[in-house]
Design an enzyme around this catalytic site. Structure first.
Site, PDB file in Angstrom:
ATOM      1  N   ALA A 160     -99.108  46.163  11.240  1.00 59.65           N
ATOM      2  CA  ALA A 160     -99.581  47.532  11.326  1.00 59.65           C
ATOM      3  C   ALA A 160    -100.715  47.590  12.340  1.00 59.65           C
ATOM      4  O   ALA A 160    -101.707  46.867  12.215  1.00 59.65           O
ATOM      5  CB  ALA A 160    -100.066  48.004   9.955  1.00 59.65           C
TER       6      ALA A 160
ATOM      7  N   LYS B 136     -95.405  41.970  17.932  1.00 62.97           N
ATOM      8  CA  LYS B 136     -94.582  41.777  19.132  1.00 62.97           C
ATOM      9  C   LYS B 136     -93.093  41.748  18.826  1.00 62.97           C
ATOM     10  O   LYS B 136     -92.289  42.408  19.475  1.00 62.97           O
ATOM     11  CB  LYS B 136     -95.012  40.505  19.865  1.00 62.97           C
ATOM     12  CG  LYS B 136     -96.386  40.600  20.514  1.00 62.97           C
ATOM     13  CD  LYS B 136     -96.705  39.346  21.304  1.00 62.97           C
ATOM     14  CE  LYS B 136     -98.101  39.454  21.899  1.00 62.97           C
ATOM     15  NZ  LYS B 136     -98.229  40.601  22.826  1.00 62.97           N
TER      16      LYS B 136
ATOM     17  N   GLU C 272     -96.047  34.680  17.694  1.00 64.04           N
ATOM     18  CA  GLU C 272     -96.940  35.176  16.652  1.00 64.04           C
ATOM     19  C   GLU C 272     -96.645  34.505  15.314  1.00 64.04           C
ATOM     20  O   GLU C 272     -97.522  34.426  14.461  1.00 64.04           O
ATOM     21  CB  GLU C 272     -96.850  36.700  16.536  1.00 64.04           C
ATOM     22  CG  GLU C 272     -97.551  37.413  17.670  1.00 64.04           C
ATOM     23  CD  GLU C 272     -97.575  38.919  17.526  1.00 64.04           C
ATOM     24  OE1 GLU C 272     -98.510  39.525  18.065  1.00 64.04           O
ATOM     25  OE2 GLU C 272     -96.669  39.490  16.898  1.00 64.04           O
TER      26      GLU C 272
ATOM     27  N   THR D 252     -93.977  38.565  34.483  1.00 65.09           N
ATOM     28  CA  THR D 252     -94.248  39.999  34.579  1.00 65.09           C
ATOM     29  C   THR D 252     -95.618  40.193  35.221  1.00 65.09           C
ATOM     30  O   THR D 252     -96.591  39.519  34.867  1.00 65.09           O
ATOM     31  CB  THR D 252     -94.168  40.687  33.211  1.00 65.09           C
ATOM     32  OG1 THR D 252     -95.073  40.065  32.293  1.00 65.09           O
ATOM     33  CG2 THR D 252     -92.747  40.591  32.657  1.00 65.09           C
TER      34      THR D 252
ATOM     35  N   ASP E 214     -93.764  44.150  25.372  1.00 62.64           N
ATOM     36  CA  ASP E 214     -92.704  44.197  24.367  1.00 62.64           C
ATOM     37  C   ASP E 214     -91.578  45.128  24.808  1.00 62.64           C
ATOM     38  O   ASP E 214     -90.399  44.849  24.588  1.00 62.64           O
ATOM     39  CB  ASP E 214     -93.268  44.662  23.034  1.00 62.64           C
ATOM     40  CG  ASP E 214     -94.327  43.718  22.493  1.00 62.64           C
ATOM     41  OD1 ASP E 214     -94.249  42.514  22.796  1.00 62.64           O
ATOM     42  OD2 ASP E 214     -95.224  44.189  21.776  1.00 62.64           O
TER      43      ASP E 214
END
Length: 306
Positions: free
Chosen positions: A11, A39, A139, A219, A252
């Site tokens: 959250a 993620k 994660e 990226t 993401d």
């Protein structure tokens, strides 16, 4: 063709302000929002909204944030595969968003998702092994990600590792990755090469290829993305979809859009471009999962680019 994503739901508690407080200091914020994040969950929402058949493997507590997770997956069309953990809590994240630039800083407490284990992965072996595309991040514990990558590779899936948060990754795990998708800072941590230009990104990609990955996508934010494998190098320009509101979830969005495009059979170049467009739309909106665009929006943006 199914996409299976392993990861964490959290959250997102997002605070907007001019600056972060120093230790012992209190500052007034300019806004607050509570919404779904994490993620892996963000990538699952992005891939599903982009048109993918997405399954998400995770752990949740039994609390109000778990209810939030199930609601957002239901709205996005993501099929959840959840282990409930009554002894832990559903993940949460503190997100500071600079009110002027939209840049962010994040602290994640994975909670139950941080307890994902190889045994959890083995419980979903048939699902993971049957995927067309498999995606994970870092994660959850690395041992779980490593086991899932092995099962996905054994089943013939195209495997994608988004190495975030950045960490040291063993070569044996990198060798299971058809594609790795770090941003500039993650690429530097993995390779020791500071990425400040496209040429730097090429060198970092080569270092990752030397360690066994099939292809690297670095990226580069407003400079787009560099795709490099042993035969092909592509610098795909960034796409602008409007004014930047905040960058939370942009990576993401890219990974979810890229996975959706790969799953339907797009070439790497087209999949990177699709991922760029997904990210471009996401940064024009507040939030993480809430900012992920629908497939028709992505296609419309690409068609306007010519």
């Amino acid at each position: 063709m199914s996409i299976v994503i392993l990861g964490v739901f959290a959250a997102d508690c997002a605070f907007r302000g001019q600056r972060l407080p120093s230790m012992g200091e209190t500052v007034l914020g300019e806004g607050f929002a509570l919404g779904p994040g994490g993620k892996g969950s963000n990538q699952a929402v992005a891939a599903s909204r982009a048109g993918g058949d997405v399954h998400f493997v995770t752990r949740l507590g039994r609390d109000i944030f778990a209810d939030m997770a199930r609601d957002v997956w239901g709205q996005a069309g993501v099929t959840p595969h959840v282990t409930e953990d009554a002894d832990s809590y559903t993940g949460a994240a503190f997100i500071y968003v600079n009110a002027d630039s939209g840049d962010n800083a994040i602290i994640v407490a994975p909670g139950a998702g941080g307890q994902l284990s190889p045994a959890d992965i083995d419980a979903h072996a048939a699902l993971i092994g049957g995927a067309a595309v498999f995606v994970t991040q870092l994660e959850q514990p690395m041992e779980a990600a490593h086991r899932a990558l092995q099962l996905a590779r054994d089943g013939g899936a195209r495997t994608i590792l988004n190495p975030a948060p950045a960490a040291e990754i063993p070569d044996a795990m990198l060798a299971l990755c058809d594609v790795i998708t770090p941003n500039e800072s993650e690429a530097e941590i993995l390779t020791g090469i500071a990425v400040a230009s496209v040429d730097d990104a090429k060198r970092a990609a080569d270092a990752l290829l030397d360690r066994g990955v099939g292809a690297a996508i670095i990226t580069l934010g407003e400079n787009g993305a560099l795709y490099r494998d042993r035969d092909t190098t592509l610098h795909v320009a960034a796409i602008r979809a409007g004014a930047v509101v905040e960058t939370t979830g942009a990576g993401d969005a890219f990974n979810g859009g890229f996975a959706a495009a790969l799953a339907r059979g797009d070439s790497p170049a087209d999949a990177v471009r699709f991922g760029n467009a997904t990210a471009a739309l996401s940064v024009t909106r507040a939030g993480a999962a809430a900012s992920m665009p629908d497939g028709h929006e992505i296609v419309a943006l690409l068609s306007r680019q010519g």
